[in-house]
Write a protein that holds these residues in place. Structure first.
Motif, PDB file in Angstrom:
ATOM      1  N   GLU A 123      19.208  57.594 -22.188  1.00  0.00           N
ATOM      2  CA  GLU A 123      18.931  56.263 -21.684  1.00  0.00           C
ATOM      3  C   GLU A 123      18.381  55.461 -21.850  1.00  0.00           C
ATOM      4  N   ALA A 124      18.222  54.191 -22.553  1.00  0.00           N
ATOM      5  CA  ALA A 124      17.143  53.416 -22.915  1.00  0.00           C
ATOM      6  C   ALA A 124      17.603  51.759 -23.012  1.00  0.00           C
ATOM      7  N   ILE A 125      16.324  51.078 -23.530  1.00  0.00           N
ATOM      8  CA  ILE A 125      16.471  49.862 -23.501  1.00  0.00           C
ATOM      9  C   ILE A 125      16.810  49.150 -25.132  1.00  0.00           C
ATOM     10  N   GLU A 126      17.853  48.581 -25.431  1.00  0.00           N
ATOM     11  CA  GLU A 126      18.257  47.755 -26.156  1.00  0.00           C
ATOM     12  C   GLU A 126      18.161  47.001 -26.507  1.00  0.00           C
ATOM     13  N   VAL A 127      17.161  45.947 -27.085  1.00  0.00           N
ATOM     14  CA  VAL A 127      17.057  44.656 -27.114  1.00  0.00           C
ATOM     15  C   VAL A 127      16.778  44.089 -28.704  1.00  0.00           C
ATOM     16  N   HIS A 128      18.760  43.024 -28.742  1.00  0.00           N
ATOM     17  CA  HIS A 128      18.226  42.577 -29.409  1.00  0.00           C
ATOM     18  C   HIS A 128      18.266  41.075 -29.629  1.00  0.00           C
ATOM     19  N   LEU A 129      16.940  40.743 -30.494  1.00  0.00           N
ATOM     20  CA  LEU A 129      16.619  39.073 -30.393  1.00  0.00           C
ATOM     21  C   LEU A 129      17.410  37.984 -30.994  1.00  0.00           C
ATOM     22  N   LEU A 130      17.574  36.829 -30.142  1.00  0.00           N
ATOM     23  CA  LEU A 130      18.300  35.817 -30.489  1.00  0.00           C
ATOM     24  C   LEU A 130      17.434  35.469 -32.240  1.00  0.00           C
ATOM     25  N   PHE A 131      16.532  35.197 -32.519  1.00  0.00           N
ATOM     26  CA  PHE A 131      15.485  35.234 -33.396  1.00  0.00           C
ATOM     27  C   PHE A 131      14.987  35.791 -34.245  1.00  0.00           C
ATOM     28  N   ARG A 132      14.749  36.340 -35.578  1.00  0.00           N
ATOM     29  CA  ARG A 132      13.151  36.776 -35.163  1.00  0.00           C
ATOM     30  C   ARG A 132      12.132  36.332 -35.293  1.00  0.00           C
ATOM     31  N   PRO A 133      11.531  37.658 -34.623  1.00  0.00           N
ATOM     32  CA  PRO A 133       9.950  36.984 -34.644  1.00  0.00           C
ATOM     33  C   PRO A 133       9.486  36.976 -36.331  1.00  0.00           C
ATOM     34  N   GLN A 134       7.956  35.808 -36.305  1.00  0.00           N
ATOM     35  CA  GLN A 134       7.068  36.530 -37.893  1.00  0.00           C
ATOM     36  C   GLN A 134       6.351  37.491 -37.296  1.00  0.00           C
TER      37      GLN A 134
END
Length: 135
Positions: A67-78
């Protein structure tokens, strides 16, 4: 609203990136009290807050056991994110196994659209979390 402790980003298998939805991956302990499934989230980092969509649990389509937490960001941080606290805002659905990658990608796109819609509708409530209104 549930928040994790600060977690370090861990190396994933690169599947999200290959599918066109890169993720930041975090460990998930068995005793963590987070409902398994897909969530609208915000990552709280040293440099700011970033909206996203997270899968909590096992990636069912790939028969993953860990198990893991996979996070897709809605915009890329710099900046590169090395650690973050995850704020779980809205539960979207249970995790499920897809028969093929095409169906998985379609569902991920729908999850992203639902997250964007959530942030548009709930921006006033989200602002009470001291999160910038640039979402």
């Amino acid at each position: 609203m549930k928040r994790t402790e600060v977690k370090k980003v861990i190396r994933g298998r690169g599947r999200g990136k290959r599918l066109g939805f890169p993720t930041l991956n975090f460990s998930l302990e068995k005793d963590e009290k987070v409902k398994r499934g897909v969530w609208v989230v915000i990552l709280e980092t040293k440099s700011g807050y970033f909206p996203g969509v997270a899968n909590v649990g096992r990636p069912e389509t790939f028969l993953e056991k860990k198990e893991a937490i996979e996070v897709h960001l809605l915009f890329r941080p710099q900046e590169k994110i090395k650690e973050a606290r995850i704020i779980f805002l809205k539960y979207l659905r249970k995790t499920k196994k897809f028969n093929d990658i095409k169906d998985l990608k379609k569902q991920i796109k729908k999850d992203i659209e639902r997250a964007i819609s959530f942030f548009r509708k709930e921006h006033k409530r989200v602002r009470t979390l001291n999160i910038p209104s640039s979402f």
